[in-house]
Design a protein around this motif. Structure first.
Motif, mmCIF file in Angstrom:
data_model
loop_
_atom_site.group_PDB
_atom_site.id
_atom_site.type_symbol
_atom_site.label_atom_id
_atom_site.label_comp_id
_atom_site.label_asym_id
_atom_site.label_seq_id
_atom_site.Cartn_x
_atom_site.Cartn_y
_atom_site.Cartn_z
ATOM 1 N N MET A 1 15.569 0.433 9.129
ATOM 2 C CA MET A 1 15.193 0.321 7.722
ATOM 3 C C MET A 1 15.254 -1.139 7.295
ATOM 4 S SD MET A 1 16.754 2.319 4.415
ATOM 5 C CE MET A 1 18.389 1.607 4.600
ATOM 6 N N ALA A 2 14.180 -1.629 6.668
ATOM 7 C CA ALA A 2 14.096 -3.018 6.225
ATOM 8 C C ALA A 2 13.985 -3.063 4.713
ATOM 9 C CB ALA A 2 12.898 -3.700 6.873
ATOM 10 N N GLN A 3 14.084 -4.264 4.172
ATOM 11 C CA GLN A 3 13.951 -4.454 2.730
ATOM 12 C C GLN A 3 12.687 -5.266 2.444
ATOM 13 O OE1 GLN A 3 16.678 -7.075 0.432
ATOM 14 N NE2 GLN A 3 17.084 -5.244 -0.792
ATOM 15 N N PHE A 4 11.894 -4.785 1.490
ATOM 16 C CA PHE A 4 10.665 -5.455 1.109
ATOM 17 C C PHE A 4 10.608 -5.618 -0.408
ATOM 18 C CE2 PHE A 4 9.734 -3.118 5.026
ATOM 19 C CZ PHE A 4 9.153 -4.106 5.809
ATOM 20 N N ALA A 5 9.851 -6.614 -0.843
ATOM 21 C CA ALA A 5 9.588 -6.786 -2.272
ATOM 22 C C ALA A 5 8.082 -6.732 -2.479
ATOM 23 C CB ALA A 5 10.147 -8.110 -2.776
ATOM 24 N N VAL A 6 7.667 -6.035 -3.510
ATOM 25 C CA VAL A 6 6.248 -5.966 -3.883
ATOM 26 C C VAL A 6 6.136 -6.469 -5.311
ATOM 27 C CG1 VAL A 6 4.232 -4.505 -4.207
ATOM 28 C CG2 VAL A 6 5.827 -4.017 -2.341
ATOM 29 N N ILE A 7 5.402 -7.549 -5.483
ATOM 30 C CA ILE A 7 5.240 -8.173 -6.795
ATOM 31 C C ILE A 7 3.867 -7.814 -7.339
ATOM 32 C CG2 ILE A 7 5.190 -10.351 -8.049
ATOM 33 C CD1 ILE A 7 7.006 -11.503 -5.850
ATOM 34 N N GLY A 8 3.864 -7.027 -8.407
ATOM 35 C CA GLY A 8 2.614 -6.510 -8.974
ATOM 36 C C GLY A 8 2.485 -5.041 -8.647
ATOM 37 N N LEU A 9 2.613 -4.185 -9.642
ATOM 38 C CA LEU A 9 2.600 -2.738 -9.404
ATOM 39 C C LEU A 9 1.355 -2.077 -9.989
ATOM 40 C CD1 LEU A 9 6.382 -1.903 -9.997
ATOM 41 C CD2 LEU A 9 5.180 -2.136 -7.808
ATOM 42 N N GLY A 10 0.214 -2.766 -9.854
ATOM 43 C CA GLY A 10 -1.061 -2.121 -10.152
ATOM 44 C C GLY A 10 -1.368 -1.113 -9.063
ATOM 45 N N SER A 11 -2.597 -0.638 -8.980
ATOM 46 C CA SER A 11 -2.917 0.440 -8.035
ATOM 47 C C SER A 11 -2.632 0.046 -6.587
ATOM 48 C CB SER A 11 -4.376 0.860 -8.195
ATOM 49 O OG SER A 11 -5.242 -0.238 -7.989
ATOM 50 N N PHE A 12 -3.008 -1.180 -6.203
ATOM 51 C CA PHE A 12 -2.769 -1.618 -4.831
ATOM 52 C C PHE A 12 -1.281 -1.819 -4.557
ATOM 53 C CE2 PHE A 12 -2.103 -5.352 -2.010
ATOM 54 C CZ PHE A 12 -2.462 -4.756 -0.815
ATOM 55 N N GLY A 13 -0.612 -2.593 -5.397
ATOM 56 C CA GLY A 13 0.807 -2.865 -5.195
ATOM 57 C C GLY A 13 1.655 -1.611 -5.236
ATOM 58 N N ALA A 14 1.333 -0.713 -6.167
ATOM 59 C CA ALA A 14 2.096 0.537 -6.272
ATOM 60 C C ALA A 14 1.936 1.384 -5.022
ATOM 61 C CB ALA A 14 1.645 1.318 -7.503
ATOM 62 N N THR A 15 0.729 1.407 -4.463
ATOM 63 C CA THR A 15 0.502 2.169 -3.230
ATOM 64 C C THR A 15 1.324 1.603 -2.082
ATOM 65 O OG1 THR A 15 -1.745 2.745 -3.904
ATOM 66 C CG2 THR A 15 -1.239 2.921 -1.566
ATOM 67 N N VAL A 16 1.307 0.276 -1.934
ATOM 68 C CA VAL A 16 2.096 -0.359 -0.870
ATOM 69 C C VAL A 16 3.578 -0.063 -1.060
ATOM 70 C CG1 VAL A 16 2.811 -2.562 0.126
ATOM 71 C CG2 VAL A 16 0.423 -2.212 -0.511
ATOM 72 N N ALA A 17 4.073 -0.234 -2.282
ATOM 73 C CA ALA A 17 5.501 -0.065 -2.555
ATOM 74 C C ALA A 17 5.966 1.372 -2.307
ATOM 75 C CB ALA A 17 5.809 -0.478 -3.994
ATOM 76 N N THR A 18 5.209 2.341 -2.822
ATOM 77 C CA THR A 18 5.636 3.734 -2.678
ATOM 78 C C THR A 18 5.528 4.218 -1.230
ATOM 79 O OG1 THR A 18 3.421 4.457 -3.393
ATOM 80 C CG2 THR A 18 5.155 4.364 -5.062
ATOM 81 N N LYS A 19 4.505 3.730 -0.498
ATOM 82 C CA LYS A 19 4.384 4.113 0.913
ATOM 83 C C LYS A 19 5.545 3.550 1.728
ATOM 84 C CE LYS A 19 0.565 6.506 0.798
ATOM 85 N NZ LYS A 19 0.571 7.970 1.095
ATOM 86 N N LEU A 20 5.935 2.314 1.452
ATOM 87 C CA LEU A 20 7.088 1.720 2.140
ATOM 88 C C LEU A 20 8.357 2.511 1.836
ATOM 89 C CD1 LEU A 20 6.412 -2.094 1.607
ATOM 90 C CD2 LEU A 20 6.509 -0.926 3.813
ATOM 91 N N ALA A 21 8.500 2.924 0.578
ATOM 92 C CA ALA A 21 9.669 3.722 0.200
ATOM 93 C C ALA A 21 9.668 5.064 0.914
ATOM 94 C CB ALA A 21 9.698 3.920 -1.320
ATOM 95 N N MET A 22 8.490 5.675 1.054
ATOM 96 C CA MET A 22 8.379 6.949 1.769
ATOM 97 C C MET A 22 8.752 6.804 3.238
ATOM 98 S SD MET A 22 4.874 8.448 0.049
ATOM 99 C CE MET A 22 4.697 9.742 1.269
#
Length: 217
Positions: A1-22
């Motif tokens: 398990m790693a730690q990531f930061a996603v800056i910008g939670l529009g449609s693209f950023g939110a998809t990246v962030a939630t998929k990483l969390a999943m």
């Protein structure tokens, strides 16, 4: 398990962030828009309302400890560039960034961003490939015009032997065959294809076009 930061939670950023969390990673989601942050606060490890163009704010969030940072800021190119500059100043080595235009891409390249993403262009390419090659359910582009593609056997190919399907495109390498849960890497040339079988193959675009033309003429 790693730690990531996603800056910008529009449609693209939110998809990246939630998929990483999943995928069970720790994810810090950052956006100046309160609505976006509240929308995804339950899905991410941390969701923070913050101005990513302020270097002091970024330092307070300790994102320098992240495995990688994704800058998914959308329309505001200046904010994207300022954010990347601050991340570079903080010594963050792995930065992926969304580019809005070719000029934006060029600036990000000069700033030393590791990976530059064009979400709309990439999606357009995928749609075009799917329309042009109905046999291809998924594909991945490699260097030098090579692709790895996932092919689903249709009813029209059912009953053909594997070697009959592939003999006219010897340039294409078949990586695996999947039927149900059974996966084979050494494929019997006389294997009879069934509807729903999966083939994963690798090759250049022209032989793949030739394969598509034969199957869907």
């Amino acid at each position: 398990m790693a730690q990531f930061a996603v800056i910008g939670l529009g449609s693209f950023g939110a998809t990246v962030a939630t998929k990483l969390a999943m995928l069970n990673h720790d994810v810090i989601g950052i956006d100046s828009n309160k609505k976006y942050v509240e929308t995804f606060s339950d899905q991410l490890t941390h969701a923070v309302i913050a101005d990513a163009t302020d270097e002091h704010v970024l330092k307070e969030l300790n994102i320098q400890n992240c495995e990688a940072v994704v800058v998914a800021i959308g329309e505001d190119i200046e904010a994207s560039i300022l954010c990347v500059l601050h991340l570079k100043n903080m010594g963050i080595k792995k930065i992926w960034a969304k580019a809005k235009s070719q000029a934006h891409h060029m600036i990000l390249t000069h700033l030393g961003v590791n990976k530059i993403i064009h979400p709309e262009e990439d999606m357009g390419n995928r749609v075009a490939q799917s329309l042009s090659y109905p046999m291809v359910s998924r594909y991945m582009g490699l260097e030098d015009n090579h692709f790895i593609v996932k092919i689903e056997i249709k009813k029209s190919q059912q009953g053909e032997r594997f070697h009959q399907l592939m003999s006219h495109v010897p340039e294409i390498k078949t990586i695996l065959h999947k039927r149900g849960k059974e996966v084979s890497y050494n494929i019997d040339p006389n294997l009879i294809m069934q509807e729903g079988d999966i083939l994963v193959v690798e090759g250049e675009i022209e032989p793949l076009r030739k394969l598509s033309a034969r199957w869907f003429k």
